[in-house]
Scaffold this active site. Sequence first.
Site, PDB file in Angstrom:
ATOM      1  N   LYS A 190      -6.137 -11.556  -7.367  1.00  0.00           N
ATOM      2  CA  LYS A 190      -7.421 -11.641  -6.699  1.00  0.00           C
ATOM      3  C   LYS A 190      -8.361 -10.543  -7.214  1.00  0.00           C
ATOM      4  O   LYS A 190      -7.917  -9.433  -7.485  1.00  0.00           O
ATOM      5  CB  LYS A 190      -7.167 -11.442  -5.198  1.00  0.00           C
ATOM      6  CG  LYS A 190      -8.352 -11.736  -4.323  1.00  0.00           C
ATOM      7  CD  LYS A 190      -7.948 -11.708  -2.863  1.00  0.00           C
ATOM      8  CE  LYS A 190      -9.112 -11.233  -2.010  1.00  0.00           C
ATOM      9  NZ  LYS A 190      -8.816 -11.211  -0.593  1.00  0.00           N
ATOM     10  N   LYS A 203       0.823  -1.211   0.000  1.00  0.00           N
ATOM     11  CA  LYS A 203       0.000   0.000   0.000  1.00  0.00           C
ATOM     12  C   LYS A 203       0.848   1.249   0.000  1.00  0.00           C
ATOM     13  O   LYS A 203       0.458   2.258  -0.577  1.00  0.00           O
ATOM     14  CB  LYS A 203      -0.948   0.006   1.207  1.00  0.00           C
ATOM     15  CG  LYS A 203      -2.095  -0.968   1.046  1.00  0.00           C
ATOM     16  CD  LYS A 203      -3.264  -0.597   1.950  1.00  0.00           C
ATOM     17  CE  LYS A 203      -4.424  -1.568   1.734  1.00  0.00           C
ATOM     18  NZ  LYS A 203      -5.566  -1.277   2.582  1.00  0.00           N
ATOM     19  N   LYS A 226     -11.785  -4.656  -5.472  1.00  0.00           N
ATOM     20  CA  LYS A 226     -12.508  -3.432  -5.820  1.00  0.00           C
ATOM     21  C   LYS A 226     -11.556  -2.312  -6.193  1.00  0.00           C
ATOM     22  O   LYS A 226     -11.936  -1.351  -6.837  1.00  0.00           O
ATOM     23  CB  LYS A 226     -13.421  -3.009  -4.663  1.00  0.00           C
ATOM     24  CG  LYS A 226     -12.680  -2.769  -3.351  1.00  0.00           C
ATOM     25  CD  LYS A 226     -13.641  -2.706  -2.179  1.00  0.00           C
ATOM     26  CE  LYS A 226     -12.869  -2.798  -0.871  1.00  0.00           C
ATOM     27  NZ  LYS A 226     -13.718  -3.117   0.262  1.00  0.00           N
TER      28      LYS A 226
END
Length: 332
Positions: free
Chosen positions: A196, A114, A199
């Site tokens: 994966k 991140k 969103k």
Amino acid sequence: MNDKKTILSGIQPSGELTLGSYLGAIKNWVELSSDYDCFYCIVDMHAVTVRQDPALLRKRTLEQLAQYIACGLDPEKNTIFIQSHIPELAQLTWVLMCHTGFGELSRMTQFKDKSAKNSDNINAGLFTYPVLMAADILLYQAHLVPVGGDQKQHVELTRDIALRFNALHGEVFTIPESFIPKIGARIMSLTSPENKMSKSDADPDGCVFLMQKPEEIMRRFKRAVTDSETNVRFDPAKKPGISNLISVYSAVSGNSITETEALFSGKGYGDFKTAVGEAVVELFRPIREETDRLLGDKAYLESAYKKGAEKASGVAGKTLRKIYKKIGFIPL
Ligand code: TRP
């Protein structure tokens, strides 16, 4: 009192819920709710570790609550709540931060990922995010934490913090375990099936959302990446796209992988993709309609999250009082 084990899980309202969130998480949550004492939250405090538009965050939080309920999570049977409604969580997080190593947090792979993606905003919250998650889990004394594989490291850290705290101050925390569902957790992107379904995927076509219109769902399935063969055969290493579609069809229909393969043997990829798309459309139709209905009933949603907060704060207050006492804070 009951002797059911406690389950806790949460999803960030940082985007729309996807087919991956449904099959990988919420569907299992519904199944668990009769055998466990379940706490399911909307983790808005985690969401703000990256910049959010406040109006959109508010909208998504409420929408996610409506979706939880529309998916079959009964707010009477479960404790369904909004993370930021429980002030004890931030209080416990502070105490846990003082029991967590800088080095431990530096090793978290999600933090590394991140911070690479948000290089203009590597804030302290992003770094301490796993401690907030540990507090979520420990505050409610959860035994089991259903999560995707990407969160396993955070649950491991939670265990380490809890064991360390217990060793110093006595047995106050339940030591949790992660609980990774077999099939659903592995729903992959439709356009890059090695990753994966997420969103936050850069390619929106990789994802199917719970609230999407049927035409749009069908379009995405029809464009799903496959391979140059023609047989519907499950082989994630060699045929990741087709295998993912087989997983989706199996999860939605309740068939086994082998049954799905047999059902589509001799059929072309085009027919198979259409069948998978249609199965997902029919699965989501009632959920979408019920979500829309609930979103039109704000008073009900408000009563649902208030009730959830009330139930959650009972448990939270009890744990926090114990912890404060153990570390030597004077009760007020
Ligand atoms: N970090 C989790 C995720 O992004 C969400 C989360 C927050 C969570 N608190 C939790 C999951 C507690 C399980 C238990 O997926």
